[in-house]
Design a protein around this motif. Structure first.
Motif, PDB file in Angstrom:
ATOM      1  N   GLY A 140      23.776  -7.278   8.678  1.00  0.00           N
ATOM      2  CA  GLY A 140      22.933  -7.567   9.577  1.00  0.00           C
ATOM      3  C   GLY A 140      24.008  -8.269  10.589  1.00  0.00           C
ATOM      4  O   GLY A 140      25.029  -7.872  10.604  1.00  0.00           O
ATOM      5  N   ARG A 197      19.709  -5.818   9.134  1.00  0.00           N
ATOM      6  CA  ARG A 197      19.422  -4.566   9.565  1.00  0.00           C
ATOM      7  C   ARG A 197      19.043  -3.597   8.504  1.00  0.00           C
ATOM      8  O   ARG A 197      18.491  -2.503   8.595  1.00  0.00           O
ATOM      9  CB  ARG A 197      20.659  -4.204  10.487  1.00  0.00           C
ATOM     10  CG  ARG A 197      20.611  -4.937  11.824  1.00  0.00           C
ATOM     11  CD  ARG A 197      21.782  -3.902  12.568  1.00  0.00           C
ATOM     12  NE  ARG A 197      23.131  -4.480  12.049  1.00  0.00           N
ATOM     13  CZ  ARG A 197      24.195  -4.998  12.740  1.00  0.00           C
ATOM     14  NH1 ARG A 197      23.906  -5.622  13.931  1.00  0.00           N
ATOM     15  NH2 ARG A 197      25.326  -5.348  12.135  1.00  0.00           N
ATOM     16  N   ARG A 198      19.889  -3.886   7.433  1.00  0.00           N
ATOM     17  CA  ARG A 198      19.702  -3.079   6.484  1.00  0.00           C
ATOM     18  C   ARG A 198      19.810  -3.841   4.951  1.00  0.00           C
ATOM     19  O   ARG A 198      20.611  -4.794   4.722  1.00  0.00           O
ATOM     20  CB  ARG A 198      20.810  -1.912   6.344  1.00  0.00           C
ATOM     21  CG  ARG A 198      21.121  -1.102   5.372  1.00  0.00           C
ATOM     22  CD  ARG A 198      22.115  -0.088   5.410  1.00  0.00           C
ATOM     23  NE  ARG A 198      22.274   0.630   4.132  1.00  0.00           N
ATOM     24  CZ  ARG A 198      23.094   1.062   3.457  1.00  0.00           C
ATOM     25  NH1 ARG A 198      24.261   0.181   3.533  1.00  0.00           N
ATOM     26  NH2 ARG A 198      23.194   1.893   2.491  1.00  0.00           N
ATOM     27  N   ASN A 215      17.020   0.470   8.918  1.00  0.00           N
ATOM     28  CA  ASN A 215      15.930   0.495  10.071  1.00  0.00           C
ATOM     29  C   ASN A 215      16.145   1.934  10.866  1.00  0.00           C
ATOM     30  O   ASN A 215      15.277   1.984  11.637  1.00  0.00           O
ATOM     31  CB  ASN A 215      16.224  -0.627  10.999  1.00  0.00           C
ATOM     32  CG  ASN A 215      15.258  -1.790  10.566  1.00  0.00           C
ATOM     33  OD1 ASN A 215      14.185  -1.497   9.906  1.00  0.00           O
ATOM     34  ND2 ASN A 215      15.301  -2.887  10.952  1.00  0.00           N
TER      35      ASN A 215
END
Length: 152
Positions: free
Chosen positions: A73, A96-97, A120
């Motif tokens: 992120g 983000r992941r 995402n």
């Protein structure tokens, strides 16, 4: 460039919330181990994480307190006012992941051995795949390489 990669354990069970507009959001904390100190004691940093939309739903569904998580992120700051009226700045990692790491979970959740991730950038219109952990090296052979052929 603002990129963060972390691996740690959840300090509490995640609780999924919704914004007024119905967007899923999840705030959680992970304990990230530091290298051992000179006196041999293990220390950890406690880092606040925020996940949105499908990533938030994924973490809420498949992760629980004490479970190891890896994430990518970015760091985000936001100003706020504390209860005494002082201006402060909060530092958070926006995930983000996220992905599993560590051993297979013993509870009823479908955590697997590091093989399932949620990103995402992919649409969330299908269920998570049923992936079995990789337990052996059957069919693989070790490749031998002399040390003097290495370029470093």
């Amino acid at each position: 460039m603002n990129n963060v990669s972390l691996m740690g354990r959840l300090t509490a069970d995640p609780e999924l919330k919704q914004t007024y507009n119905g967007v899923s959001v999840l705030s959680f904390c992970i304990a990230v181990d530091r290298p051992y100190s000179k006196d041999g004691n293990q220390q950890a940093d406690f880092i606040n994480i925020v996940a949105w939309r499908q990533t938030a739903e994924f973490v809420s569904k498949y992760f629980s307190k004490g479970q190891m998580i890896a994430l990518e992120g970015c760091i985000q700051t936001r100003p706020y006012e504390d209860k005494n009226g002082n201006n402060r700045i909060a530092f958070e990692v926006i995930a983000r992941r996220v992905c599993f790491c560590g051993g297979k979970s013993n509870d009823n959740r479908q955590a697997t051995n590091g093989n399932v991730t949620k990103d995402n950038s992919q649409p969330d219109n299908q269920s998570s795949p049923n992936i079995k952990p990789f337990d052996s090296l059957d069919g693989f052979e070790e490749i031998g390489m002399p040390d003097d052929d290495l370029p470093f």
